[in-house]
Design an enzyme around this catalytic site. Structure first.
Site, PDB file in Angstrom:
ATOM      1  N   HIS A 221       0.812  -1.219   0.000  1.00  0.00           N
ATOM      2  CA  HIS A 221       0.000   0.000   0.000  1.00  0.00           C
ATOM      3  C   HIS A 221       0.845   1.268   0.000  1.00  0.00           C
ATOM      4  O   HIS A 221       0.378   2.326  -0.402  1.00  0.00           O
ATOM      5  CB  HIS A 221      -0.918  -0.006   1.238  1.00  0.00           C
ATOM      6  CG  HIS A 221      -0.148  -0.150   2.520  1.00  0.00           C
ATOM      7  ND1 HIS A 221       0.350  -1.367   2.939  1.00  0.00           N
ATOM      8  CD2 HIS A 221       0.247   0.772   3.437  1.00  0.00           C
ATOM      9  CE1 HIS A 221       0.998  -1.192   4.069  1.00  0.00           C
ATOM     10  NE2 HIS A 221       0.952   0.097   4.388  1.00  0.00           N
TER      11      HIS A 221
ATOM     12  N   CYS B 127       7.855  -0.695  -1.876  1.00  0.00           N
ATOM     13  CA  CYS B 127       7.139  -0.498  -0.610  1.00  0.00           C
ATOM     14  C   CYS B 127       7.529   0.874  -0.079  1.00  0.00           C
ATOM     15  O   CYS B 127       8.011   1.714  -0.845  1.00  0.00           O
ATOM     16  CB  CYS B 127       7.417  -1.630   0.376  1.00  0.00           C
ATOM     17  SG  CYS B 127       9.115  -1.822   0.935  1.00  0.00           S
ATOM     18  N   GLY B 128       7.307   1.142   1.197  1.00  0.00           N
ATOM     19  CA  GLY B 128       7.597   2.469   1.735  1.00  0.00           C
ATOM     20  C   GLY B 128       9.076   2.807   1.653  1.00  0.00           C
ATOM     21  O   GLY B 128       9.470   3.890   1.202  1.00  0.00           O
ATOM     22  N   THR B 129       9.902   1.892   2.118  1.00  0.00           N
ATOM     23  CA  THR B 129      11.358   2.112   2.090  1.00  0.00           C
ATOM     24  C   THR B 129      12.071   1.249   1.052  1.00  0.00           C
ATOM     25  O   THR B 129      13.243   1.493   0.767  1.00  0.00           O
ATOM     26  CB  THR B 129      11.965   1.745   3.457  1.00  0.00           C
ATOM     27  OG1 THR B 129      11.687   0.357   3.712  1.00  0.00           O
ATOM     28  CG2 THR B 129      11.399   2.606   4.582  1.00  0.00           C
ATOM     29  N   GLY B 130      11.431   0.226   0.575  1.00  0.00           N
ATOM     30  CA  GLY B 130      12.076  -0.772  -0.293  1.00  0.00           C
ATOM     31  C   GLY B 130      12.801  -1.841   0.511  1.00  0.00           C
ATOM     32  O   GLY B 130      13.147  -2.899  -0.008  1.00  0.00           O
ATOM     33  N   ILE B 131      12.989  -1.583   1.786  1.00  0.00           N
ATOM     34  CA  ILE B 131      13.799  -2.489   2.616  1.00  0.00           C
ATOM     35  C   ILE B 131      13.075  -3.805   2.863  1.00  0.00           C
ATOM     36  O   ILE B 131      13.651  -4.893   2.686  1.00  0.00           O
ATOM     37  CB  ILE B 131      14.177  -1.815   3.953  1.00  0.00           C
ATOM     38  CG1 ILE B 131      15.053  -0.586   3.706  1.00  0.00           C
ATOM     39  CG2 ILE B 131      14.925  -2.811   4.852  1.00  0.00           C
ATOM     40  CD1 ILE B 131      15.265   0.285   4.940  1.00  0.00           C
ATOM     41  N   GLY B 132      11.841  -3.729   3.288  1.00  0.00           N
ATOM     42  CA  GLY B 132      11.095  -4.963   3.575  1.00  0.00           C
ATOM     43  C   GLY B 132      10.962  -5.843   2.338  1.00  0.00           C
ATOM     44  O   GLY B 132      11.183  -7.062   2.395  1.00  0.00           O
ATOM     45  N   MET B 133      10.633  -5.218   1.225  1.00  0.00           N
ATOM     46  CA  MET B 133      10.513  -5.973  -0.029  1.00  0.00           C
ATOM     47  C   MET B 133      11.834  -6.654  -0.368  1.00  0.00           C
ATOM     48  O   MET B 133      11.862  -7.805  -0.805  1.00  0.00           O
ATOM     49  CB  MET B 133      10.115  -5.036  -1.178  1.00  0.00           C
ATOM     50  CG  MET B 133       8.662  -4.652  -1.180  1.00  0.00           C
ATOM     51  SD  MET B 133       7.620  -6.004  -1.765  1.00  0.00           S
ATOM     52  CE  MET B 133       6.019  -5.179  -1.837  1.00  0.00           C
TER      53      MET B 133
ATOM     54  N   HIS C 106      32.923 -10.815 -12.515  1.00  0.00           N
ATOM     55  CA  HIS C 106      31.671 -10.657 -11.758  1.00  0.00           C
ATOM     56  C   HIS C 106      30.827 -11.921 -11.806  1.00  0.00           C
ATOM     57  O   HIS C 106      30.083 -12.217 -10.873  1.00  0.00           O
ATOM     58  CB  HIS C 106      30.888  -9.454 -12.280  1.00  0.00           C
ATOM     59  CG  HIS C 106      31.677  -8.189 -12.217  1.00  0.00           C
ATOM     60  ND1 HIS C 106      32.084  -7.634 -11.034  1.00  0.00           N
ATOM     61  CD2 HIS C 106      32.199  -7.421 -13.201  1.00  0.00           C
ATOM     62  CE1 HIS C 106      32.795  -6.552 -11.284  1.00  0.00           C
ATOM     63  NE2 HIS C 106      32.887  -6.403 -12.586  1.00  0.00           N
TER      64      HIS C 106
HETATM   65  C1  RB5 Z   1       4.484  -0.057   5.538  1.00  0.00           C
HETATM   66  O1  RB5 Z   1       4.096   0.868   6.501  1.00  0.00           O
HETATM   67  C2  RB5 Z   1       5.997  -0.141   5.467  1.00  0.00           C
HETATM   68  O2  RB5 Z   1       6.489  -0.724   6.658  1.00  0.00           O
HETATM   69  C3  RB5 Z   1       6.447  -0.934   4.281  1.00  0.00           C
HETATM   70  O3  RB5 Z   1       5.920  -0.363   3.119  1.00  0.00           O
HETATM   71  C4  RB5 Z   1       7.950  -0.996   4.046  1.00  0.00           C
HETATM   72  O4  RB5 Z   1       8.531   0.248   4.125  1.00  0.00           O
HETATM   73  C5  RB5 Z   1       8.679  -2.025   4.822  1.00  0.00           C
HETATM   74  O5  RB5 Z   1       9.896  -2.189   4.698  1.00  0.00           O
END
Ligand code: RB5
Length: 146
Positions: free
Chosen positions: A9, A65-71, A133
């Protein structure tokens, strides 16, 4: 090249911008959601799309995602996935040249849509350099078999 795009989202605006870019570049893609605006869990989307790339259904993935980190954390748990979290054009180019990344993760709360477009365009247009590489990437692939 077949591309799968997925977002939670917090990544829907850049997801839509990237879809416009791929249309302009005449690259075929599947939008694997999210469909609504309600809050979802990024691992559900990242893992599902990453598994479809690992299975050979797609060549590349663009995950937002919000930060790209979780994805990116979730995607890199899937065997065969090399996901790069990228927020600048130089890294977009280098991760294709040196890492042969097959997924790029972007954070919509970190960068704007214009920069995201430039990053994705560069990443899609840059080929893996191979050579030394290749040996390094193969070491990562070999580790996945341990
Ligand atoms: C959602 O609030 C946020 O946690 C998610 O989009 C992402 O940034 C996680 O790494």
């Amino acid at each position: 090249m077949k591309v799968i795009i997925t977002a939670d989202h917090a990544g829907m605006t850049i997801r839509n911008e990237v879809k416009d870019l791929l249309d302009e570049m005449e690259i075929s893609y599947e939008d694997a959601g999210v469909d609504g605006t309600s809050s979802v869990d990024y691992p559900d989307y990242s893992l599902a799309a990453a598994k479809r790339i690992a299975a050979g259904e797609f060549d590349r993935g663009i995950f937002i995602c919000g930060t790209g980190i979780g994805m990116s954390i979730a995607a890199n748990k899937v065997k065969g996935i090399r996901c790069a979290l990228v927020h600048d054009v130089y890294s977009a180019k280098m991760t294709r040249l040196h890492n042969d990344s097959n997924v790029i993760a972007l954070g919509e709360r970190v960068i704007g849509a214009g920069l995201a477009r430039e990053i994705v365009k560069t990443w899609l247009e840059t080929s893996f350099e191979g050579g030394r590489h290749n040996r390094r990437v193969e070491k990562i692939t070999a580790y996945e078999e341990e």
